[in-house]
Motif scaffolding. Sequence first.
Motif, PDB file in Angstrom:
ATOM      1  N   ARG A 210       0.821  -1.345  -0.037  1.00 57.50           N
ATOM      2  CA  ARG A 210       0.243   0.034  -0.116  1.00 57.50           C
ATOM      3  C   ARG A 210       0.945   1.406   0.026  1.00 57.50           C
ATOM      4  N   LYS A 211       2.077   1.288   0.760  1.00 51.04           N
ATOM      5  CA  LYS A 211       2.772   2.593   0.853  1.00 51.04           C
ATOM      6  C   LYS A 211       3.666   2.878  -0.669  1.00 51.04           C
ATOM      7  N   SER A 212       3.909   1.710  -1.333  1.00 54.09           N
ATOM      8  CA  SER A 212       4.612   2.123  -2.458  1.00 54.09           C
ATOM      9  C   SER A 212       3.758   1.983  -3.551  1.00 54.09           C
ATOM     10  N   LYS A 213       2.320   1.536  -3.299  1.00 52.68           N
ATOM     11  CA  LYS A 213       1.449   1.258  -4.527  1.00 52.68           C
ATOM     12  C   LYS A 213       2.154   0.283  -5.524  1.00 52.68           C
ATOM     13  N   LEU A 214       2.666  -0.731  -5.076  1.00 54.59           N
ATOM     14  CA  LEU A 214       3.412  -1.674  -5.923  1.00 54.59           C
ATOM     15  C   LEU A 214       2.584  -2.994  -6.080  1.00 54.59           C
ATOM     16  N   LEU A 215       2.151  -3.366  -7.238  1.00 57.69           N
ATOM     17  CA  LEU A 215       1.430  -4.527  -7.062  1.00 57.69           C
ATOM     18  C   LEU A 215       2.271  -5.796  -7.845  1.00 57.69           C
ATOM     19  N   LEU A 216       2.760  -6.713  -7.182  1.00 54.49           N
ATOM     20  CA  LEU A 216       3.667  -7.849  -7.730  1.00 54.49           C
ATOM     21  C   LEU A 216       2.782  -8.783  -7.909  1.00 54.49           C
ATOM     22  N   LEU A 217       2.833  -9.531  -9.302  1.00 51.21           N
ATOM     23  CA  LEU A 217       1.996 -10.555  -9.484  1.00 51.21           C
ATOM     24  C   LEU A 217       3.165 -11.920 -10.156  1.00 51.21           C
ATOM     25  N   ASN A 218       2.668 -13.192  -9.617  1.00 49.16           N
ATOM     26  CA  ASN A 218       3.632 -14.286 -10.040  1.00 49.16           C
ATOM     27  C   ASN A 218       3.858 -14.282 -11.343  1.00 49.16           C
TER      28      ASN A 218
END
Length: 470
Positions: A210-218
């Motif tokens: 949430r802080k960096s607004k980074l969404l990591l996907l497999n």
Amino acid sequence: MAPPKLYLGRKVRALREARKATQAAFAERLGISTSYLNQIENNQRPVSAAVLLGLAEKFQIDIAGMSLGDDDRLLSALSEALVDPIFENYSANLQELKLVAQNAPGLARALISCHQAYRRNSEQLASLNNTLGSSVSTAEPTPYEEVRDFFHFVDNYVHRLDIAAEKIAAEIGIGERETGSALGDRLESRHAVRIARADAKDDAIRRFDRKSKLLLLNPYLPSATRHFQLAFQIGVLELNDEITEIVQAANFHSTEASEICKIGLYNYFAGALLLPYQAFLAEAKALRHDIGLLATQFGASLEQVAHRLSTLQRPGFKGVPVFFARIDRAGNITKRHSAAKLQFARFGGACPLWNVHQAFEAPGRLIRQLAETPDGIRYLSVATEVIKSNGGYRSTPRRYAIALGCEISYAGDFVYADGLDLTSGAAFDPIGTSCRVCERRNCDQRAIPPLKTKLTVDHHVRSALPYTIC
């Protein structure tokens, strides 16, 4: 066979009261006598075709929406509870159960909840050994049981989320442009979310900071799963308040149940966003519910498509009432919903004669079955195996079988009925809900005797079963 009589007293009364009309005024609008309306509302007389048409014409009521779907689900759960041996001195007939389900649904649900608590406590006591002093209590339903029942009794359709998903789908162009790009652009432009590949060693499917607004996907996700996770994240960021209100209104017994339900509702939204209601319903009808073609058309998985078909219960725009289930190799039903009359057992496994079990024996094939339940209702069922894997050779794939079907009266709407003899009784396999409540006496696949039945054992004769059901 004559069509079943419709006793819709509670629904007709609710319709009248919602319009703040007296029985006399409401009856006059329908062109019937006040006494006849009173008998209908008290389930003393069934609703005639003329009255149904009057409701549709005078009050713009969807006739299909007046069906007994919710009552059928409640009736099935109530019937299963009352076959428990603790009710051995009481044997309810079908008419009694219908009257309770239709006129006192709150009482029926309370009885079902009491029976669930009784079963959980009985199972705990039976398994206690050296833990008699344990403080663990199972009087309350487990979180998963609560959430399962929540979706079951809302007909697996959440109108508020479905409408929101359809609106967003139109805004971002789902169906008009590449799905992944449409979802990614929404996350980036509206929420400043960056999407990146997760580390290959990270076994999480989705991870959001949430802080960096980074969404990591497999990185090994198939496109359908990737799209679903992007849609899920949009739901988290845009529908949190709505979903929180829905969960609070459900009054779950525990925080765990509330949080599990939130996940379920986000999943529901994601499916509705990827497969927008009206567009998906139109294609389902045009393609005669061919789940393979629908999956290709919408860039979805077979399971996503089959599950979505079971949610098409929007008032005024209902799809074919279907049942959907997913089981694992041990026979556990991990997903279940039925908009049809077929209801899945709340306890125990599924009938071994159901074709969903055969799907594991025929990878890559779709198996068709014509089936008949003990109540004489016939169904078309299709089943296939689905494999889920997030990695390569060393990963352990998850294998499930999914089943989708409908009552035989709707079979013509399914491509899978082509070439099958729907008129021959011999073509239908006898199946049940589960062995513990199935009343068939001569099934050689029976795992346990049905509850509330007497058995005889002849030591001089051995058949497929070592006992005879009286």
